[in-house]
Design an enzyme around this catalytic site. Structure first.
Site, PDB file in Angstrom:
ATOM      1  N   ASN A 146      -1.074  24.683  -0.072  1.00  0.00           N
ATOM      2  CA  ASN A 146      -1.373  23.543   0.792  1.00  0.00           C
ATOM      3  C   ASN A 146      -2.723  23.824   1.444  1.00  0.00           C
ATOM      4  O   ASN A 146      -2.813  24.634   2.361  1.00  0.00           O
ATOM      5  CB  ASN A 146      -0.264  23.391   1.842  1.00  0.00           C
ATOM      6  CG  ASN A 146      -0.559  22.280   2.840  1.00  0.00           C
ATOM      7  OD1 ASN A 146      -1.520  21.528   2.678  1.00  0.00           O
ATOM      8  ND2 ASN A 146       0.276  22.172   3.861  1.00  0.00           N
ATOM      9  N   LYS A 194      -4.416  21.928   3.268  1.00  0.00           N
ATOM     10  CA  LYS A 194      -4.562  21.258   4.571  1.00  0.00           C
ATOM     11  C   LYS A 194      -5.948  20.600   4.664  1.00  0.00           C
ATOM     12  O   LYS A 194      -6.413  20.056   3.661  1.00  0.00           O
ATOM     13  CB  LYS A 194      -4.281  22.245   5.711  1.00  0.00           C
ATOM     14  CG  LYS A 194      -2.913  22.929   5.537  1.00  0.00           C
ATOM     15  CD  LYS A 194      -2.479  23.751   6.722  1.00  0.00           C
ATOM     16  CE  LYS A 194      -1.106  24.363   6.460  1.00  0.00           C
ATOM     17  NZ  LYS A 194      -0.575  25.122   7.600  1.00  0.00           N
ATOM     18  N   HIS A 234       5.488  17.447   6.795  1.00  0.00           N
ATOM     19  CA  HIS A 234       4.976  18.745   7.249  1.00  0.00           C
ATOM     20  C   HIS A 234       5.018  18.797   8.774  1.00  0.00           C
ATOM     21  O   HIS A 234       4.816  17.777   9.443  1.00  0.00           O
ATOM     22  CB  HIS A 234       3.541  18.951   6.752  1.00  0.00           C
ATOM     23  CG  HIS A 234       3.092  20.371   6.879  1.00  0.00           C
ATOM     24  ND1 HIS A 234       2.684  20.894   8.074  1.00  0.00           N
ATOM     25  CD2 HIS A 234       3.047  21.377   5.977  1.00  0.00           C
ATOM     26  CE1 HIS A 234       2.380  22.181   7.897  1.00  0.00           C
ATOM     27  NE2 HIS A 234       2.595  22.501   6.638  1.00  0.00           N
ATOM     28  N   GLU A 261       2.940  19.708  10.746  1.00  0.00           N
ATOM     29  CA  GLU A 261       1.673  19.265  11.339  1.00  0.00           C
ATOM     30  C   GLU A 261       1.579  17.738  11.379  1.00  0.00           C
ATOM     31  O   GLU A 261       0.926  17.187  12.269  1.00  0.00           O
ATOM     32  CB  GLU A 261       0.489  19.907  10.590  1.00  0.00           C
ATOM     33  CG  GLU A 261       0.424  21.402  10.913  1.00  0.00           C
ATOM     34  CD  GLU A 261      -0.242  22.272   9.867  1.00  0.00           C
ATOM     35  OE1 GLU A 261      -0.883  21.743   8.943  1.00  0.00           O
ATOM     36  OE2 GLU A 261      -0.113  23.509   9.983  1.00  0.00           O
ATOM     37  N   GLY A 263       0.652  29.632  10.154  1.00  0.00           N
ATOM     38  CA  GLY A 263      -0.703  29.916  10.606  1.00  0.00           C
ATOM     39  C   GLY A 263      -0.767  30.927  11.732  1.00  0.00           C
ATOM     40  O   GLY A 263      -1.817  31.117  12.337  1.00  0.00           O
ATOM     41  N   SER A 303       2.967  31.826   6.687  1.00  0.00           N
ATOM     42  CA  SER A 303       2.296  33.128   6.549  1.00  0.00           C
ATOM     43  C   SER A 303       2.777  33.915   5.332  1.00  0.00           C
ATOM     44  O   SER A 303       2.924  35.140   5.407  1.00  0.00           O
ATOM     45  CB  SER A 303       2.434  33.947   7.840  1.00  0.00           C
ATOM     46  OG  SER A 303       1.868  33.235   8.936  1.00  0.00           O
TER      47      SER A 303
HETATM   48  P1  13P Z   1       0.306  29.350   6.387  1.00  0.00           P
HETATM   49  O1  13P Z   1       0.629  29.955   5.040  1.00  0.00           O
HETATM   50  O2  13P Z   1      -1.162  29.295   6.675  1.00  0.00           O
HETATM   51  O3  13P Z   1       1.108  29.943   7.483  1.00  0.00           O
HETATM   52  O4  13P Z   1       0.747  27.794   6.291  1.00  0.00           O
HETATM   53  C1  13P Z   1       2.014  27.498   5.846  1.00  0.00           C
HETATM   54  C2  13P Z   1       2.098  26.037   5.673  1.00  0.00           C
HETATM   55  O5  13P Z   1       2.110  25.291   6.628  1.00  0.00           O
HETATM   56  C3  13P Z   1       2.156  25.514   4.309  1.00  0.00           C
HETATM   57  O6  13P Z   1       2.461  24.153   4.305  1.00  0.00           O
END
Ligand code: 13P
Length: 268
Positions: free
Chosen positions: A10, A12, A97, A99, A190, A230
């Site tokens: 992803n 983002k 998601h 977010e 994250g 992570s």
């Molecule tokens: P990270 O791997 O950066 O923690 O992000 C995970 C995530 O939100 C994947 O959709």
């Protein structure tokens, strides 16, 4: 039944210009060439979907979007429909998601950014989007996960159960079987904090039990459940070795082709 692993990057809000997207996608194509043990997906910004579809043509890499609206057309400024995504060669769509639900595990973005970035996602909008994406024959990757405060209150399992059932309302067992669900504990996204592998597996079991209660044992056995939060080359093998974890949804580590390929290899 053994489920085929699925590893999805992803990106983002990163690598969204054609040059940088083509460069990273080409590096990933080279790094995962010859992969037969797993499905490999790159979920990239709308602006570079066509670029990445072209770059990954004739490779093992499939392309996903990071959201989609539930209407196919109309007066919905700024939205993108599942049919439009299908038309440009997309096969997967991340939905719900944390977010886009406005649920963050990190202090950054700051509170103002979180409020401004809250796209009003709810279990109901995730459900509508899931149905719309399925109607186009695309594969939804539906995200669920608890915040740190929910975990500390001891309500993780009920939050997960509610989110899974909410996403699946009105979807038949056959369609549920083909879905991907991504368990992403919000506090691990994250932040560099990974959920302990045994606990991640336990919660993925809660996800599977919610699917079983909703759509039956066959659907629960077939549905693929990813862990996200992570995931990195050095923790991927342990997480991916767990019985209820069928893959990963990878943020930060998917922005480096070598790290992403190492995670794909760890699913063997
Ligand atoms: P990270 O791997 O950066 O923690 O992000 C995970 C995530 O939100 C994947 O959709």
């Amino acid at each position: 039944m053994s489920r085929r692993p699925i590893l999805a990057g992803n990106w983002k809000l990163n690598k969204g210009t054609p040059d940088e997207a083509a460069t990273l996608a080409a590096e990933v194509v080279a790094a995962v060439a010859g992969t037969t043990h797993a499905d490999v997906v790159l979920c990239v910004p709308y602006t570079v979907l066509s670029t990445v579809v072209a770059t990954t043509d004739d490779s093992v890499v499939a392309v996903g979007a990071q959201d989609a609206f539930w209407k196919e057309s109309g007066a919905y400024t700024g939205q993108v429909s599942p049919g439009m995504l299908k038309a440009v060669g997309v096969h997967y769509v991340i939905l719900g998601h944390s977010e886009t639900r406005g649920r963050y595990g990190v202090a950054e973005p700051d509170f103002t950014d979180v409020v401004l970035a809250h796209f009003g996602e709810s279990d109901e909008t995730v459900n509508r989007k899931t149905k719309a994406v399925l109607a186009q024959g695309l594969v939804p990757i539906v995200c669920i996960g608890e915040t740190l405060s929910e975990r500390e209150q001891g309500i993780t399992d009920s939050v997960i159960d509610t989110q899974v059932r909410g996403a699946l309302v009105g979807i038949d067992a056959d369609a549920v079987s083909g879905l991907v669900l991504a368990y992403e504990p919000v506090w691990a996204i994250g932040t560099g904090k990974t959920c302990d592998a045994a606990e991640a597996d336990r919660v993925c079991g809660v996800v599977r039990a919610a699917v079983a209660a909703f759509a039956g044992d066959d659907a629960a056995t077939a549905v693929r459940i990813q862990y996200g939060g992570s995931m990195k080359p050095d923790n991927a093998a342990e997480l991916l070795g767990m019985p209820n974890i069928d893959g990963g949804l990878i943020g930060g580590a998917s922005l480096k082709a070598g790290d992403f390929a190492a995670i794909v290899a760890a699913a063997k």
